[in-house]
Design a protein around this motif. Structure first.
Motif, PDB file in Angstrom:
ATOM      1  N   ALA A 142      52.278 -35.751  30.811  1.00 41.91           N
ATOM      2  CA  ALA A 142      51.693 -37.079  30.672  1.00 41.91           C
ATOM      3  C   ALA A 142      52.603 -38.070  31.374  1.00 41.91           C
ATOM      4  O   ALA A 142      53.816 -38.082  31.142  1.00 41.91           O
ATOM      5  CB  ALA A 142      51.535 -37.454  29.206  1.00 41.91           C
ATOM      6  N   ALA A 143      52.037 -38.885  32.245  1.00 42.24           N
ATOM      7  CA  ALA A 143      52.774 -39.964  32.904  1.00 42.24           C
ATOM      8  C   ALA A 143      52.570 -41.223  32.075  1.00 42.24           C
ATOM      9  O   ALA A 143      51.462 -41.757  32.000  1.00 42.24           O
ATOM     10  CB  ALA A 143      52.257 -40.167  34.325  1.00 42.24           C
ATOM     11  N   ILE A 144      53.640 -41.675  31.432  1.00 43.24           N
ATOM     12  CA  ILE A 144      53.557 -42.821  30.529  1.00 43.24           C
ATOM     13  C   ILE A 144      54.233 -43.999  31.213  1.00 43.24           C
ATOM     14  O   ILE A 144      55.450 -44.012  31.394  1.00 43.24           O
ATOM     15  CB  ILE A 144      54.212 -42.489  29.177  1.00 43.24           C
ATOM     16  CG1 ILE A 144      53.548 -41.242  28.585  1.00 43.24           C
ATOM     17  CG2 ILE A 144      54.089 -43.658  28.213  1.00 43.24           C
ATOM     18  CD1 ILE A 144      54.408 -40.478  27.620  1.00 43.24           C
ATOM     19  N   MET A 145      53.429 -44.978  31.607  1.00 48.16           N
ATOM     20  CA  MET A 145      53.915 -46.085  32.430  1.00 48.16           C
ATOM     21  C   MET A 145      54.456 -47.179  31.519  1.00 48.16           C
ATOM     22  O   MET A 145      53.698 -47.844  30.810  1.00 48.16           O
ATOM     23  CB  MET A 145      52.795 -46.615  33.317  1.00 48.16           C
ATOM     24  CG  MET A 145      51.948 -45.531  34.001  1.00 48.16           C
ATOM     25  SD  MET A 145      52.904 -44.364  35.010  1.00 48.16           S
ATOM     26  CE  MET A 145      53.311 -45.398  36.407  1.00 48.16           C
ATOM     27  N   THR A 146      55.795 -47.358  31.530  1.00 48.57           N
ATOM     28  CA  THR A 146      56.421 -48.283  30.586  1.00 48.57           C
ATOM     29  C   THR A 146      56.592 -49.695  31.134  1.00 48.57           C
ATOM     30  O   THR A 146      57.065 -50.568  30.414  1.00 48.57           O
ATOM     31  CB  THR A 146      57.792 -47.740  30.126  1.00 48.57           C
ATOM     32  OG1 THR A 146      58.654 -47.614  31.265  1.00 48.57           O
ATOM     33  CG2 THR A 146      57.649 -46.395  29.444  1.00 48.57           C
ATOM     34  N   CYS A 147      56.230 -49.918  32.391  1.00 52.83           N
ATOM     35  CA  CYS A 147      56.252 -51.285  32.914  1.00 52.83           C
ATOM     36  C   CYS A 147      55.039 -51.501  33.807  1.00 52.83           C
ATOM     37  O   CYS A 147      54.556 -50.578  34.458  1.00 52.83           O
ATOM     38  CB  CYS A 147      57.543 -51.599  33.649  1.00 52.83           C
ATOM     39  SG  CYS A 147      57.766 -50.799  35.239  1.00 52.83           S
ATOM     40  N   SER A 148      54.556 -52.737  33.795  1.00 47.80           N
ATOM     41  CA  SER A 148      53.324 -53.050  34.518  1.00 47.80           C
ATOM     42  C   SER A 148      53.492 -52.914  36.018  1.00 47.80           C
ATOM     43  O   SER A 148      52.552 -52.566  36.732  1.00 47.80           O
ATOM     44  CB  SER A 148      52.845 -54.456  34.150  1.00 47.80           C
ATOM     45  OG  SER A 148      53.860 -55.406  34.429  1.00 47.80           O
ATOM     46  N   GLN A 149      54.707 -53.186  36.525  1.00 50.18           N
ATOM     47  CA  GLN A 149      54.929 -53.076  37.970  1.00 50.18           C
ATOM     48  C   GLN A 149      54.742 -51.639  38.448  1.00 50.18           C
ATOM     49  O   GLN A 149      54.119 -51.378  39.466  1.00 50.18           O
ATOM     50  CB  GLN A 149      56.342 -53.563  38.336  1.00 50.18           C
ATOM     51  CG  GLN A 149      56.586 -55.034  38.066  1.00 50.18           C
ATOM     52  CD  GLN A 149      57.273 -55.241  36.720  1.00 50.18           C
ATOM     53  OE1 GLN A 149      56.988 -54.535  35.753  1.00 50.18           O
ATOM     54  NE2 GLN A 149      58.158 -56.207  36.663  1.00 50.18           N
ATOM     55  N   ALA A 150      55.289 -50.692  37.683  1.00 53.81           N
ATOM     56  CA  ALA A 150      55.132 -49.287  38.057  1.00 53.81           C
ATOM     57  C   ALA A 150      53.677 -48.858  37.901  1.00 53.81           C
ATOM     58  O   ALA A 150      53.155 -48.086  38.696  1.00 53.81           O
ATOM     59  CB  ALA A 150      56.046 -48.404  37.207  1.00 53.81           C
TER      60      ALA A 150
END
Length: 204
Positions: A142-150
């Motif tokens: 699972a790719a969990i995106m912790t910042c909106s920029q990424a």
């Protein structure tokens, strides 16, 4: 687990977590973990941010710690960035204050840390790397995106079975201010609460 870390965990309010909007996002992560475990698969979680320096490391460490606390097997947490920089020293300092034992095992512009939750625990290896580094899983994660920029700047993560936007405010906004220690501590505990909420809902 180390006594100070257990004290920190006991103060987390994951049982009273009542943010409906966040619960809906977190349920996606709960469902992924539960599905993989039920199928007898290894659970691979890759927390991704822009620089892999702050939030992604906090999420990786607290997810692995929560899995250990609830005795959820076959969970491996990783982190990465859209670019490689370095684990920000305040992150190591914050986690140390909250009860982890952290050792620098290689010193460079991108130091490598061993992060332990107990004397006999397998350490989490903390250093900055791109999300597709050979150190991280290449498939079935699972790719969990912790910042909106990424999240916005990386529309496709090769090999990911699931992509989950779980963004947190960057504690970097407090760098150089008198509130830095407080902000980093708050962000770490905020992430910890959500990771403990997720793993408290897993059924074995």
């Amino acid at each position: 687990m180390y006594p100070t870390l257990l004290d920190t965990i006991e103060q987390l309010q994951w049982k009273q977590f009542a943010n409906d909007e966040r619960q809906a996002v977190l349920q996606t992560l709960v469902d992924f973990v539960q599905r993989e475990l039920t199928a007898g698969q290894q659970v691979n979680l890759n927390f991704i941010c822009t620089h892999n320096s702050r939030r992604s490391h906090l999420a990786q460490v607290w997810a692995q710690t929560a899995a250990s606390y609830f005795k959820i097997p076959n969970v491996s947490s990783y982190s990465g960035g859209t670019e490689e920089t370095a684990l920000f020293p305040k992150i190591a300092e914050t986690l140390t204050v909250q009860g982890f034992q952290i050792f620098k095992i290689a010193d460079s512009n991108n130091p490598i840390y061993a992060i332990k939750s107990s004397d006999n625990a397998l350490p989490i290896i903390g250093f900055s790397k791109k999300y597709d580094s050979a150190y991280n899983p290449s498939t079935k994660f699972a790719a969990i995106m912790t910042c909106s920029q990424a999240d916005s700047g990386c529309p496709f993560i090769a090999g990911a079975e699931k992509r989950i936007p779980l963004t947190f405010e960057d504690p970097k906004i407090s760098d150089g201010t008198l509130e830095q220690g407080q902000i980093y501590s708050q962000r770490s505990l905020e992430i910890a609460i959500e990771m403990f909420y997720v793993f408290s809902r897993i059924k074995l």
